[in-house]
Design an enzyme around this catalytic site. Structure first.
Site, PDB file in Angstrom:
ATOM      1  N   ASP A   1      -5.446  96.650  26.528  1.00  0.00           N
ATOM      2  CA  ASP A   1      -4.076  96.164  26.665  1.00  0.00           C
ATOM      3  C   ASP A   1      -3.385  95.910  25.338  1.00  0.00           C
ATOM      4  O   ASP A   1      -2.285  95.345  25.307  1.00  0.00           O
ATOM      5  CB  ASP A   1      -4.056  94.884  27.505  1.00  0.00           C
ATOM      6  CG  ASP A   1      -4.840  93.749  26.845  1.00  0.00           C
ATOM      7  OD1 ASP A   1      -5.656  94.031  25.945  1.00  0.00           O
ATOM      8  OD2 ASP A   1      -4.641  92.581  27.233  1.00  0.00           O
TER       9      ASP A   1
ATOM     10  N   LYS B   1     -16.209  99.337  21.285  1.00  0.00           N
ATOM     11  CA  LYS B   1     -14.935  99.356  20.572  1.00  0.00           C
ATOM     12  C   LYS B   1     -15.052 100.324  19.404  1.00  0.00           C
ATOM     13  O   LYS B   1     -16.017 100.275  18.641  1.00  0.00           O
ATOM     14  CB  LYS B   1     -14.577  97.960  20.042  1.00  0.00           C
ATOM     15  CG  LYS B   1     -14.224  96.944  21.105  1.00  0.00           C
ATOM     16  CD  LYS B   1     -13.904  95.594  20.467  1.00  0.00           C
ATOM     17  CE  LYS B   1     -13.520  94.547  21.501  1.00  0.00           C
ATOM     18  NZ  LYS B   1     -13.339  93.207  20.880  1.00  0.00           N
TER      19      LYS B   1
ATOM     20  N   GLU C   1     -18.217  87.511  28.307  1.00  0.00           N
ATOM     21  CA  GLU C   1     -18.346  88.327  27.094  1.00  0.00           C
ATOM     22  C   GLU C   1     -18.719  87.466  25.892  1.00  0.00           C
ATOM     23  O   GLU C   1     -18.077  86.453  25.624  1.00  0.00           O
ATOM     24  CB  GLU C   1     -17.027  89.063  26.839  1.00  0.00           C
ATOM     25  CG  GLU C   1     -17.120  90.105  25.742  1.00  0.00           C
ATOM     26  CD  GLU C   1     -15.841  90.915  25.634  1.00  0.00           C
ATOM     27  OE1 GLU C   1     -15.618  91.499  24.547  1.00  0.00           O
ATOM     28  OE2 GLU C   1     -15.061  90.956  26.609  1.00  0.00           O
TER      29      GLU C   1
ATOM     30  N   ASP D   1     -20.416  91.992  22.715  1.00  0.00           N
ATOM     31  CA  ASP D   1     -19.309  92.524  21.921  1.00  0.00           C
ATOM     32  C   ASP D   1     -19.704  92.507  20.448  1.00  0.00           C
ATOM     33  O   ASP D   1     -20.167  93.512  19.902  1.00  0.00           O
ATOM     34  CB  ASP D   1     -18.035  91.722  22.173  1.00  0.00           C
ATOM     35  CG  ASP D   1     -16.830  92.276  21.407  1.00  0.00           C
ATOM     36  OD1 ASP D   1     -16.979  93.293  20.701  1.00  0.00           O
ATOM     37  OD2 ASP D   1     -15.735  91.695  21.503  1.00  0.00           O
TER      38      ASP D   1
ATOM     39  N   LYS E   1      -8.267  88.778  31.562  1.00  0.00           N
ATOM     40  CA  LYS E   1      -9.341  88.424  30.631  1.00  0.00           C
ATOM     41  C   LYS E   1      -8.915  87.170  29.883  1.00  0.00           C
ATOM     42  O   LYS E   1      -7.896  87.174  29.181  1.00  0.00           O
ATOM     43  CB  LYS E   1      -9.615  89.568  29.658  1.00  0.00           C
ATOM     44  CG  LYS E   1     -10.729  89.278  28.668  1.00  0.00           C
ATOM     45  CD  LYS E   1     -11.010  90.503  27.813  1.00  0.00           C
ATOM     46  CE  LYS E   1     -12.100  90.231  26.805  1.00  0.00           C
ATOM     47  NZ  LYS E   1     -12.391  91.406  25.974  1.00  0.00           N
TER      48      LYS E   1
ATOM     49  N   ASP F   1     -10.625  97.220  28.982  1.00  0.00           N
ATOM     50  CA  ASP F   1      -9.815  96.163  28.351  1.00  0.00           C
ATOM     51  C   ASP F   1      -9.024  96.793  27.209  1.00  0.00           C
ATOM     52  O   ASP F   1      -9.353  96.635  26.044  1.00  0.00           O
ATOM     53  CB  ASP F   1     -10.726  95.041  27.852  1.00  0.00           C
ATOM     54  CG  ASP F   1      -9.943  93.905  27.205  1.00  0.00           C
ATOM     55  OD1 ASP F   1      -8.807  93.654  27.645  1.00  0.00           O
ATOM     56  OD2 ASP F   1     -10.468  93.289  26.260  1.00  0.00           O
TER      57      ASP F   1
ATOM     58  N   THR G   1      -5.050  90.423  28.697  1.00  0.00           N
ATOM     59  CA  THR G   1      -5.652  89.282  27.999  1.00  0.00           C
ATOM     60  C   THR G   1      -4.733  88.065  27.970  1.00  0.00           C
ATOM     61  O   THR G   1      -3.554  88.171  27.622  1.00  0.00           O
ATOM     62  CB  THR G   1      -6.020  89.679  26.563  1.00  0.00           C
ATOM     63  OG1 THR G   1      -6.906  90.799  26.590  1.00  0.00           O
ATOM     64  CG2 THR G   1      -6.702  88.522  25.842  1.00  0.00           C
TER      65      THR G   1
ATOM     66  N   LYS H   1      -9.442  84.229  27.128  1.00  0.00           N
ATOM     67  CA  LYS H   1     -10.105  83.825  25.896  1.00  0.00           C
ATOM     68  C   LYS H   1     -10.467  82.339  25.991  1.00  0.00           C
ATOM     69  O   LYS H   1      -9.592  81.498  26.273  1.00  0.00           O
ATOM     70  CB  LYS H   1      -9.190  84.065  24.692  1.00  0.00           C
ATOM     71  CG  LYS H   1      -8.900  85.535  24.406  1.00  0.00           C
ATOM     72  CD  LYS H   1     -10.130  86.250  23.874  1.00  0.00           C
ATOM     73  CE  LYS H   1      -9.794  87.656  23.382  1.00  0.00           C
ATOM     74  NZ  LYS H   1     -10.980  88.334  22.819  1.00  0.00           N
TER      75      LYS H   1
END
Length: 335
Positions: free
Chosen positions: A306, A254, A209, A232, A155, A304, A126, A157
């Protein structure tokens, strides 16, 4: 199987980050997690949950939820689903119960759950929300992140402002061969989506996302999807799936949203049956929280996970990260 515990203990832990972590909703410099330990005096199982302000959770509220069921007898992860709502408290306790059963039976969790496991999975790395120049520099520095090597999946943001496209362009120039995913964290408007998505397609972005707020994502039913869109904040449990069918192609699973490994496993199965692809995600956390998700990553399209790489240090027996690949959790860590 139900098990009577002598103890259920929970505590907060604070883990400092290497760099401030910023998304569209704010930034942080540390990860505050809740760790649960369940024990019968012989075996101990552990789990980690991350209180999420986005869902009105705090360390105090999570600890209070766990305390509310410490008197339960013959508690197992099936009964737990009815005792606590989805969230960080149920996640930490649910994962602790799975870890306990694995240790009590001398098996690994993937054997108990009857799910496939692969030796390694590749995770994205990320890049926190910042200026285009700083995100480009972060993408370059990511190649030297501890245990990472040159990351093949980044990824990014994004923030819903007029710098978003410049951010992606800057990172693409720095990492011309990397696979790019983007995460808007509910910050976009429909007009921003229409304006930016064609250019993102040209930049070879492969996943978008949560572009819109969870309570107004119905607009996705009227927009083109040249890039797959992933839910998400709009997807927590299997109960959310029916309304997402015509809005998203991918579901981000998640454990802190689903409320643990038990519901996350069910969500993965139902989502795939409903035609969704899977992304297995995480919060900023230690390897203890990643380990259960790592098992689910064996069956997902994107990974994802990390979180520990963002910390100044991880806990003992942490997961092995090497060149973007994550190994199997050790029994000393979890499961």
């Amino acid at each position: 199987m139900p098990t009577s515990f002598l103890s259920i203990e929970a505590k907060e832990e604070i883990w400092p980050l290497k760099q401030p972590f910023r998304i569209s909703r704010g930034s942080r410099t540390e990860a505050r997690v809740v760790v649960v330990a369940v024990s019968n005096g012989k075996h101990v199982g552990r789990g980690e949950g991350i209180p999420l302000a986005r869902y009105n959770q705090s360390t105090a509220s999570v600890l209070a939820q766990i305390e509310s069921i410490t008197g339960e007898k013959n508690l197992d992860f099936h009964e737990l689903q009815d005792l606590l709502a989805p969230g960080a408290a149920r996640n930490a306790l649910d994962c602790a119960l799975w870890d306990f059963e694995a240790k009590a039976f001398g098996k690994r969790v993937w054997e108990l759950a009857n799910i496939p496991i692969v030796p390694e999975v590749e995770t994205s790395f990320t890049i926190s929300l910042d200026t285009p120049e700083k995100m480009s520099a972060a993408a370059s520095a990511a190649a030297f992140a501890q245990g990472f090597g040159a990351p093949r999946i980044l990824k990014l943001k994004l923030g819903g402002d007029d710098l978003d496209l410049s951010r992606v362009q800057a990172v693409r120039e720095t990492a011309p061969a990397a696979r790019l995913l983007i995460d808007a964290n509910e910050s976009w408007s429909p007009s921003h989506y229409r304006e930016i998505v064609p250019a993102l397609k040209e930049l070879r972005v492969e996943l978008i996302e949560q572009p819109f707020p969870a309570d107004s994502d119905e607009v996705l039913e009227t927009l083109d999807h040249p890039i797959p869109v992933c839910a998400d904040e709009s997807c927590h449990t299997t109960a959310d799936l029916p309304r997402l069918t015509n809005r998203y192609e991918v579901i981000n699973v998640k454990l802190d949203k689903s409320g643990g490994f038990t519901e996350a496993l069910r969500l993965c199965t139902r989502a795939e049956e409903s035609g969704f692809k899977l992304l297995i995600g995480c919060m900023v956390c230690t390897s203890l929280a990643i380990a259960p998700a790592r098992l689910l990553a064996s069956i997902s399209e994107w990974v994802d996970l990390d979180g520990p790489l963002l910390l100044t240090h991880d806990r003992d027996h942490g997961l092995n990260y090497h060149s973007g690949e994550i190994g199997i959790p050790s029994p000393e860590l979890w499961g």
